[in-house]
Design an enzyme around this catalytic site. Sequence first.
Site, mmCIF file in Angstrom:
data_model
loop_
_atom_site.group_PDB
_atom_site.id
_atom_site.type_symbol
_atom_site.label_atom_id
_atom_site.label_comp_id
_atom_site.label_asym_id
_atom_site.label_seq_id
_atom_site.Cartn_x
_atom_site.Cartn_y
_atom_site.Cartn_z
ATOM 1 N N SER A 17 -3.908 87.965 -16.779
ATOM 2 C CA SER A 17 -3.608 87.519 -18.133
ATOM 3 C C SER A 17 -4.646 86.472 -18.556
ATOM 4 O O SER A 17 -5.846 86.724 -18.457
ATOM 5 C CB SER A 17 -2.181 86.993 -18.208
ATOM 6 O OG SER A 17 -1.735 86.910 -19.543
ATOM 7 N N ASP A 28 1.363 97.908 -20.473
ATOM 8 C CA ASP A 28 1.192 96.497 -20.810
ATOM 9 C C ASP A 28 0.896 96.302 -22.301
ATOM 10 O O ASP A 28 -0.098 96.826 -22.807
ATOM 11 C CB ASP A 28 0.050 95.915 -19.976
ATOM 12 C CG ASP A 28 -0.142 94.426 -20.178
ATOM 13 O OD1 ASP A 28 0.726 93.786 -20.815
ATOM 14 O OD2 ASP A 28 -1.152 93.889 -19.692
ATOM 15 N N HIS A 51 2.061 94.345 -16.916
ATOM 16 C CA HIS A 51 1.120 93.230 -16.907
ATOM 17 C C HIS A 51 0.707 92.854 -15.484
ATOM 18 O O HIS A 51 1.529 92.467 -14.674
ATOM 19 C CB HIS A 51 1.786 92.042 -17.614
ATOM 20 C CG HIS A 51 0.840 91.072 -18.227
ATOM 21 N ND1 HIS A 51 -0.229 91.437 -18.997
ATOM 22 C CD2 HIS A 51 0.817 89.706 -18.198
ATOM 23 C CE1 HIS A 51 -0.861 90.362 -19.423
ATOM 24 N NE2 HIS A 51 -0.259 89.300 -18.949
#
Length: 493
Positions: A173, A424, A450
């Site tokens: 991320s 995601d 994710h």
Amino acid sequence: MNVSIWALGVIGLTVAASGLRPPPPPLTFPKQNSRLVGEIPQNVKYNTYFYQTRIDKFGYSRQDKFSMRYLVNDDFWQSDNSPILFYAGNEGDITGFANNTGVMYEMALDLGALVVFAEHRYYGQSQIDANANYDYLSAEYALADYAEFLVWLKSESQWEGASQSPVVVFGGSYGGMLAAWMRIKYPWLVIGAWAASAPVAWFQNLTNCNAFDEKTTGDFAAANLACPVNIRRSWSVIDQLGQTEEGLKELSEIFNLCSPLESADDLTAKLNEAWVYTAMVDYPYPTSFLQVLPAWPIDVMCSYLNTTDLTDRQLLTQIAAAANVYYDYPGTQSCFNISQGEIGVDTDVWFFQACTEMIQPMCSHPETSMFPPREWHGKKFAAYCEFYFRDVGSTWRPKWVINEFGARQLQAASNIIFSNGELDPWAAGGVHDNLGNPSLHIIKIEYAAHHLDLRASHPSDPWPVTKARQYEIHIVTQWIQEYNRRVLNRTHV
């Protein structure tokens, strides 16, 4: 003004084949280390240390330092310039990332590597001036912290046998963005980067601002088509009840709130959080990364919303049950506390970054989204940020990250893995084309949410996830082998 910052009936809805649940993986498949399952087990430990580093690395007015926390696992370390696997900490307490990035421990076992997790300044226990201001908070400062730290760590006086160790940086991320950017800015310190689910191009108009909500909607539709239709309908029902005191009381009862609801906006914000965060962590086995969740939690949520012939009261009762999958799946809470902040994120600190550098436009179009319609108004968002941080000050820099790091213009970059899961919602903001640069590895992973590939191997991992993770490990191993041949004149890892 309600502001949602996400680390984050449907008309014309398309359910991609990749959103459908996969068949069970083969009964046997190769794994790096079968004793690590999803999250690191209790017998894998790390030691906690603090590194003293200058607060202001780009100016000359402040010479004082702050304590940056870092975690080290040396269970597998073989010294003799063996590799260092380094995690670039992102927007939260570093222990959460250390406990959910099991692939680094799996690789350390095979490579004889040192595992290090560094905490991002201002987050967790690495605060500056008790976080009274955010004068020294930016991605550039964090990267400079990590660079200086690695030079120090590799000195013989700090970690014996590491002076020429190759360093590979990992991150997921925002941490994935930092990992990629660290390889770009400090290529002499890190030989490569594994940037998982890194939305490095979710800035300005480089990514459709509706992409996040559209993908989240598609994920819920993949469980059953009625699910996003019901969620979309629920917003107007809640809004209508929220107009009166009696309606607010009814909402408080239906959702079993710990305290009387004062505004329907407070409830819709928590529901919004439940849907989007569950889409991000829609993993194929039970996890406790953000909350304690079952396997494929969207499927469990949507099992309560699988029919559209519900009365308004029935609809909200089922919406409450679905949201409870995220907020209290174990069933240990006596009531729903909507005043609790977002899980796992130092919210105000991240909001400051989202108001200054990490300005990621978000909108929602009713044709393809189950969320209430909203447009992106940059100037209004900037004004809100200026008001919110009026006591500490903030500067709106919507183009800076693109100018500083290049977004998708990475023709001159090298040795970076950009992986994105097809489930995601952040994937749209990632890198999907290496522009003819063979040292940029673009990996799209079916059935993955994710940064699932950064987690440890698990028997319930869909086969494409296992295959992708093995390929990523192979790439990193090749980087290390090449470094060993070129720098250390040896042929083994």
